[in-house]
Design a protein around this motif. Structure first.
Motif, PDB file in Angstrom:
ATOM      1  N   GLU A 856       0.833  -1.197   0.000  1.00  0.00           N
ATOM      2  CA  GLU A 856       0.000   0.000   0.000  1.00  0.00           C
ATOM      3  C   GLU A 856       0.873   1.254   0.000  1.00  0.00           C
ATOM      4  N   ILE A 857       0.434   2.255  -0.754  1.00  0.00           N
ATOM      5  CA  ILE A 857       1.097   3.555  -0.830  1.00  0.00           C
ATOM      6  C   ILE A 857       0.336   4.541   0.064  1.00  0.00           C
ATOM      7  N   TYR A 858       1.086   5.230   0.925  1.00  0.00           N
ATOM      8  CA  TYR A 858       0.500   6.296   1.738  1.00  0.00           C
ATOM      9  C   TYR A 858       0.893   7.639   1.131  1.00  0.00           C
ATOM     10  N   VAL A 859      -0.077   8.547   1.050  1.00  0.00           N
ATOM     11  CA  VAL A 859       0.185   9.901   0.577  1.00  0.00           C
ATOM     12  C   VAL A 859      -0.255  10.877   1.664  1.00  0.00           C
ATOM     13  N   LYS A 860       0.191  12.117   1.533  1.00  0.00           N
ATOM     14  CA  LYS A 860      -0.145  13.128   2.534  1.00  0.00           C
ATOM     15  C   LYS A 860      -1.455  13.820   2.162  1.00  0.00           C
ATOM     16  N   ARG A 861      -2.345  13.917   3.142  1.00  0.00           N
ATOM     17  CA  ARG A 861      -3.647  14.536   2.901  1.00  0.00           C
ATOM     18  C   ARG A 861      -3.507  16.036   2.700  1.00  0.00           C
ATOM     19  N   GLN A 862      -4.233  16.556   1.713  1.00  0.00           N
ATOM     20  CA  GLN A 862      -4.322  18.001   1.552  1.00  0.00           C
ATOM     21  C   GLN A 862      -5.497  18.550   2.361  1.00  0.00           C
ATOM     22  N   ASN A 863      -6.536  17.710   2.482  1.00  0.00           N
ATOM     23  CA  ASN A 863      -7.696  18.052   3.297  1.00  0.00           C
ATOM     24  C   ASN A 863      -7.999  16.878   4.211  1.00  0.00           C
ATOM     25  N   VAL A 864      -8.669  17.127   5.299  1.00  0.00           N
ATOM     26  CA  VAL A 864      -8.863  16.106   6.319  1.00  0.00           C
ATOM     27  C   VAL A 864      -9.642  14.906   5.805  1.00  0.00           C
ATOM     28  N   ASN A 865     -10.523  15.104   4.817  1.00  0.00           N
ATOM     29  CA  ASN A 865     -11.344  14.007   4.320  1.00  0.00           C
ATOM     30  C   ASN A 865     -10.733  13.291   3.117  1.00  0.00           C
ATOM     31  N   ASP A 866      -9.542  13.708   2.690  1.00  0.00           N
ATOM     32  CA  ASP A 866      -8.907  13.081   1.528  1.00  0.00           C
ATOM     33  C   ASP A 866      -8.448  11.665   1.857  1.00  0.00           C
ATOM     34  N   ALA A 867      -8.498  10.796   0.825  1.00  0.00           N
ATOM     35  CA  ALA A 867      -7.917   9.458   0.974  1.00  0.00           C
ATOM     36  C   ALA A 867      -6.395   9.580   1.043  1.00  0.00           C
ATOM     37  N   ASN A 868      -5.788   8.778   1.901  1.00  0.00           N
ATOM     38  CA  ASN A 868      -4.325   8.821   1.977  1.00  0.00           C
ATOM     39  C   ASN A 868      -3.699   7.448   1.835  1.00  0.00           C
ATOM     40  N   LEU A 869      -4.498   6.464   1.363  1.00  0.00           N
ATOM     41  CA  LEU A 869      -4.003   5.088   1.261  1.00  0.00           C
ATOM     42  C   LEU A 869      -4.509   4.465  -0.029  1.00  0.00           C
ATOM     43  N   TYR A 870      -3.588   3.899  -0.835  1.00  0.00           N
ATOM     44  CA  TYR A 870      -3.952   3.270  -2.096  1.00  0.00           C
ATOM     45  C   TYR A 870      -3.233   1.929  -2.210  1.00  0.00           C
ATOM     46  N   THR A 871      -3.932   0.919  -2.721  1.00  0.00           N
ATOM     47  CA  THR A 871      -3.313  -0.386  -2.962  1.00  0.00           C
ATOM     48  C   THR A 871      -2.504  -0.330  -4.250  1.00  0.00           C
ATOM     49  N   LEU A 872      -1.308  -0.929  -4.231  1.00  0.00           N
ATOM     50  CA  LEU A 872      -0.417  -0.937  -5.395  1.00  0.00           C
ATOM     51  C   LEU A 872      -0.547  -2.255  -6.134  1.00  0.00           C
ATOM     52  N   SER A 873      -0.877  -2.188  -7.425  1.00  0.00           N
ATOM     53  CA  SER A 873      -0.959  -3.396  -8.249  1.00  0.00           C
ATOM     54  C   SER A 873       0.409  -4.040  -8.359  1.00  0.00           C
ATOM     55  N   PRO A 874       0.488  -5.401  -8.348  1.00  0.00           N
ATOM     56  CA  PRO A 874       1.797  -6.075  -8.438  1.00  0.00           C
ATOM     57  C   PRO A 874       2.586  -5.695  -9.683  1.00  0.00           C
ATOM     58  N   GLY A 875       1.911  -5.404 -10.780  1.00  0.00           N
ATOM     59  CA  GLY A 875       2.623  -5.059 -12.007  1.00  0.00           C
ATOM     60  C   GLY A 875       2.608  -3.583 -12.322  1.00  0.00           C
ATOM     61  N   ALA A 876       2.455  -2.744 -11.310  1.00  0.00           N
ATOM     62  CA  ALA A 876       2.343  -1.304 -11.536  1.00  0.00           C
ATOM     63  C   ALA A 876       3.590  -0.755 -12.245  1.00  0.00           C
ATOM     64  N   TYR A 877       3.346   0.188 -13.165  1.00  0.00           N
ATOM     65  CA  TYR A 877       4.415   0.844 -13.924  1.00  0.00           C
ATOM     66  C   TYR A 877       4.806   2.111 -13.173  1.00  0.00           C
ATOM     67  N   ILE A 878       6.022   2.138 -12.624  1.00  0.00           N
ATOM     68  CA  ILE A 878       6.517   3.267 -11.837  1.00  0.00           C
ATOM     69  C   ILE A 878       7.674   3.888 -12.603  1.00  0.00           C
ATOM     70  N   HIS A 879       7.605   5.195 -12.863  1.00  0.00           N
ATOM     71  CA  HIS A 879       8.612   5.790 -13.746  1.00  0.00           C
ATOM     72  C   HIS A 879       8.710   7.286 -13.521  1.00  0.00           C
ATOM     73  N   GLN A 880       9.794   7.844 -14.041  1.00  0.00           N
ATOM     74  CA  GLN A 880       9.971   9.294 -14.162  1.00  0.00           C
ATOM     75  C   GLN A 880      10.445   9.537 -15.573  1.00  0.00           C
ATOM     76  N   GLY A 881       9.579  10.085 -16.404  1.00  0.00           N
ATOM     77  CA  GLY A 881       9.884  10.144 -17.838  1.00  0.00           C
ATOM     78  C   GLY A 881       9.944   8.726 -18.379  1.00  0.00           C
ATOM     79  N   ASP A 882      11.039   8.396 -19.078  1.00  0.00           N
ATOM     80  CA  ASP A 882      11.217   7.050 -19.616  1.00  0.00           C
ATOM     81  C   ASP A 882      12.039   6.164 -18.690  1.00  0.00           C
ATOM     82  N   THR A 883      12.427   6.687 -17.524  1.00  0.00           N
ATOM     83  CA  THR A 883      13.239   5.912 -16.585  1.00  0.00           C
ATOM     84  C   THR A 883      12.330   5.126 -15.646  1.00  0.00           C
TER      85      THR A 883
END
Length: 911
Positions: A856-883
């Motif tokens: 699971e990925i945790y992110v920082k809430r911008q507002n109190v009711n925002d979601a801050n937790l997301y499940t990561l797919s096993p084959g997720a594509y993680i990149h910066q540009g083409d890297t």
């Protein structure tokens, strides 16, 4: 907590002297240390790992030792590193201070006070004191009485203690506190100190440390110098320290003893020698100097102008090429070429290399007007300097290696990508020769993607030898299928017998047979199936397609008599012509059972029984007792009570009925009125085969798999929010490419097209899901389409006809106008073959942390009711540009764009 720093200066000369002695201490792990270099009398020099005689080439920690030695974090002791010596606590702290870039904060006062019970050699006092000041060490826990033997500083550093120091050095104490209550997955979790468990969790999450044999962490185990070097080297991915002797840039010059590096607008030169180590970013194995390529991105670590460590961080050549026709050279070193009726000019200088078509250096004046040339310019500076000009035309006589890009048998031409990355086009004639592993090939057997050796004479292909093949096809006559089903023997026209191994689950294609098996093939020394065989790069058979059969077939023949002793079966065909066949143990038998046998079918071969038979001369190859007909309804005569169907083989049958049962999936009270002209049906016959006893309406339905019970073959599916169950025990199962699969290959979350005969599943196919980025939208009324590049880099175009659907992640309908290049989508085809495009949700977030256990990925809430937790797919594509990145490389406060499919992350784009 230690704060991250950048741009620290190197230690002063006084501190360097102290560092040298400290590393001498690290080399021995004993108490033979003095206060200053003058009192030791030792001669200790900075070293690269290539100068350590006890670090052999291929040693598992070689890369990390090279790297830290070049950075000055570890030093040599008379040419030795002693990788297997254990590290003491005071030595580990010394290394952590250098790792964190805190040398400039060291005090040379050896009289500095330390907490109670923390006793160290005088030399290490400034390091340990600074470690307490910077919160690398916890004063309360380190000064607590432990009952251990020896001084605090001379104790062997344990695995859990080192882990805590390392995590603190990275400034991640708060994450460790948050993870302190979470149990690890190690078998000896209970032996990990409660105060250290959070640090262990963070280190595991970042991939800095692993367990030992038996799924143990071994918290009190000692740490060797090689292990410690590896820990700190890997941890550098998570700090922002910029070591002054490190630089990252583009290689602009390369010779046996020199490397020129373009860094931030200037070029820095480094000397290379036998002690320089070469590595790549994604591998721990050393590479050869020859694997370095000009104009690729590297990191160089060195002392002054001497490179001790070179790491390839991006192997992509930073050049762009333009091809055209050479026109002239102008004063001022300007070269003119014509491209698509447009004239372009390129400036060159003494550093520009000019090559002929064979790669030999030439003078610019040697280029003839009208020559085809390729001009390559660098892309990493605003100047975009011209670096290579190569002649492409002219008489070519050469040999080379490369990769086949395309083959056109109609024009007898092909395109080769040579080892330099350039494309070459050639043609062939009747004298050209093609081969693979000493086997002669036809041009049609060449496939794009194959690695080849090639010879060109007078611009014409003389020979091509496949060195590493890709998928190819051959044709021949099937001679024998191996008894264990692992080989086939075939004969090409006019050729000798050849044997090939079968790949796992080869695809079998026989016209008129649904989901055929290997046993459906007919192998014979004189009249075997004419087949097309597909071979993978390992020369294994992945597909066998029957093109022609020499056998005779009789459908709807009637049994006259059967003699069990002689196995002679006398039949009457539809034209009342008698013939006789012999059954044997090789005859394929089909009747209403899962395990047909010769003795089992004999009782059914009574006078008048209708059968389908195939045979060579008088030897029966297959015998099927007819119990149902499959086909499409073309007429229904309710007065005469007859139904007319056309079978897949084109045969028209008129069959009577009286009061047949009708089955249809999803309808509990189906009747004859549900059978329509054009319906696909299976007509099940009565015991005497002279009338229809039941009608099974065929239908194909698309489902999402919810659950699988592999023991009972029962599947739970969902469609339009409604959940249902049925069995797949008698269904033919295929993957999204049509190849046979097992029940275990079907998993929750997949999409299935299920074909029903009545209410029973007869076949199920996994539906291909393409997830990626839209690269083009064609909104023309005649042929609207989208082009999608998936996360593997493959591009595919999908036509959007009238039956296609475009929806958002919630299922609400969208229009073609809602699609644009850059959208992330999931595309599939429904049961009718129409494209279904789902536009994925997108959200921009600030990264906080990753839970490697829950994925699971945790992110920082911008507002109190925002979601801050997301499940990561096993084959997720993680990149910066083409890297491509790993999730562990993300740092707190990184800005990330998340693309979500049903609430699960399938792509993370780091900004």
């Amino acid at each position: 907590m230690v704060q991250k720093r950048s741009n620290h200066s190197l230690p002063s000369k006084k501190v360097v002297s102290a560092v040298l002695v400290g590393m001498m201490a690290l080399s021995s792990g004993t108490a033979v240390f003095a206060d200053t270099p003058a009192t030791t009398g030792a001669s200790v020099t900075a070293a690269s790992a290539g100068q350590f005689s006890d670090v052999k080439s291929g040693f598992w920690a070689e890369k990390h030792i090279y790297k830290l030695a070049a950075q000055g974090i570890i030093l040599g002791d008379k040419g030795l590193f002693r990788p297997n010596d254990y590290v003491t606590q005071q030595e580990a702290v010394t290394m952590a201070i250098r790792f964190a870039g805190l040398q400039n904060k060291l005090s040379t006062d050896t009289a500095v006070a330390l907490p109670e019970n923390v006793v160290v050699n005088n030399y290490f006092k400034p390091y340990v004191a600074l470690a307490f000041q910077q919160s690398l060490l916890n004063k309360a826990s380190e000064s607590a009485a432990t009952g251990q033997k020896g001084n605090w500083g001379e104790r062997k550093a344990s695995r859990e203690w080192i882990t805590e120091v390392l995590v603190r050095a990275l400034g991640k104490e708060s994450q460790a506190s948050a993870a302190a209550s979470k149990a690890t997955t190690f078998a000896d979790n209970g032996k990990i100190s409660a105060s250290k468990r959070g640090f262990v969790n963070v280190a595991l999450e970042l991939g800095l440390t692993n367990g030992v044999d038996g799924n143990r962490f071994d918290p009190q185990g000692s740490v060797t110098r090689a292990q410690l070097a590896t820990f700190f080297s890997r941890a550098e991915a998570y700090n922002n320290i910029k070591y002054d002797n490190s630089a990252e840039g583009i290689i602009t010059g390369l010779s046996d003893n020199k490397l020129d590096l373009y860094v931030d607008g200037s070029v820095k030169s480094y000397a290379l020698d036998a002690t320089t180590g070469y590595f790549t970013k994604d591998s721990e194995t050393k590479i050869a100097f020859t694997e370095l390529k000009p104009y690729t991105k590297v990191m160089v670590i060195g002392s002054g102008t001497k490179a001790g460590y070179v790491e390839v961080t991006d192997p992509t050549v930073q050049l762009e090429s333009t091809e055209g026709t050479f026109q002239k050279l102008s004063p001022g070193n300007i070269l003119w070429i014509e491209t698509n009726s447009t004239f372009q000019q390129f400036t060159y200088d003494a550093g520009t290399t000019f090559l002929d078509q064979n790669g030999a250096k030439i003078d610019p004046s040697a280029i003839a007007v009208g020559s085809k040339v390729s001009v390559s310019r660098e892309t990493f500076s605003s100047a975009k300097k011209t670096v290579i000009v190569q002649v492409k035309s002219g008489i070519v006589n050469k040999t080379g290696t490369g990769t086949l890009q395309s083959i056109d048998t109609a024009t007898k031409s092909l395109v080769i990508k040579n080892d330099a990355g350039n494309l070459e086009s050639y043609t062939w004639d009747a004298n050209s020769f093609f081969s693979y592993q000493n086997e002669i090939l036809s041009p049609s057997e060449l496939k794009a993607g194959s690695t080849i050796n090639y010879t060109i004479r007078n611009n014409m292909i003389q020979s091509i030898e496949l060195k590493q093949g890709v998928e190819r096809t051959i044709r021949g006559s099937l001679y024998e299928v191996g008894a264990n089903g692992s080989t086939i023997t075939y004969k090409r026209d006019g050729g000798a017998l050849e044997v090939k191994l079968l790949a796992s689950k080869p695809e079998i294609v026989i016209s008129g047979i649904s989901a055929p098996l290997l046993s459906d093939l007919i192998a014979d020394s004189t009249a075997g199936d004419q087949v097309q065989i597909t071979l993978n790069p390992d020369e294994q058979v992945t597909k066998i397609e029957v093109l022609n059969r020499q056998m005779e077939q009789k459908r709807g023949a009637s049994v006259v008599s059967y003699e069990p002793k002689t196995k002679l079966l006398t039949l009457m065909d539809a034209n009342k012509k008698p013939f006789v066949v012999t059954l044997d143990d090789k005859t394929k038998l089909v009747y209403n059972t899962a395990n047909p046998t010769l003795s089992g079918i004999e009782s059914l071969l009574t006078t008048g029984r209708k059968v389908n038979v195939s045979y060579l001369t008088n030897r029966a190859l297959s015998l099927e007792v007819i119990y149902q007909y499959d086909g499409k309804v073309t007429a229904i005569d309710t007065a005469a009570k007859k139904i007319t169907v056309v079978t897949p083989g084109g045969e028209t049958l008129v069959l009577p009925y009286s009061n047949p049962a009708v089955q249809a999936y999803g309808k509990s009270n189906a009747s004859l009125s549900d059978v329509k002209i054009g319906s696909d049906v299976a007509l099940v016959l009565n015991a005497t085969q002279d009338a229809i006893s039941s009608i099974l309406l065929k239908s194909t339905v698309q489902f999402e798999v919810v659950d699988m019970n592999y023991t009972s073959s029962r599947i739970t599916v969902k469609k339009d929010g409604v959940t249902s169950q049925f069995y797949l025990d008698k269904a033919a199962l295929t993957g999204d490419n049509g190849q046979a699969v097992e029940l275990a290959d079907i998993r929750a979350g997949q999409i299935l097209n299920v074909t029903f005969n009545g209410t029973n599943a007869a076949a199920a196919q996994i539906v291909k899901l393409t997830t990626g980025q839209i690269t083009a939208v064609d909104s023309s009324a005649a042929s609207p389409s989208i082009t999608v590049k998936d996360y593997a880099g493959t591009t595919e175009t999908f036509k959007l006809g009238t039956g296609s659907k475009i929806v958002n992640d919630a299922g609400s309908a969208l229009s073609l106008g809602n699609l644009a290049a850059g959208n992330r989508v999931e595309v599939r085809k429904d049961e009718s073959g129409n494209a279904v495009v789902k536009v994925l949700n997108v959200t921009t977030q600030t990264y906080w942390k990753y839970d490697s256990y829950a994925k699971e990925i945790y992110v920082k809430r911008q507002n109190v009711n925002d979601a801050n937790l997301y499940t990561l797919s096993p084959g997720a594509y993680i990149h910066q540009g083409d890297t491509i990145l790993t999730v562990q490389s993300l740092k707190e406060n990184d800005t990330i764009v998340l693309y979500l499919n049903n609430g699960t992350i399938v792509e993370i784009q780091k900004q």
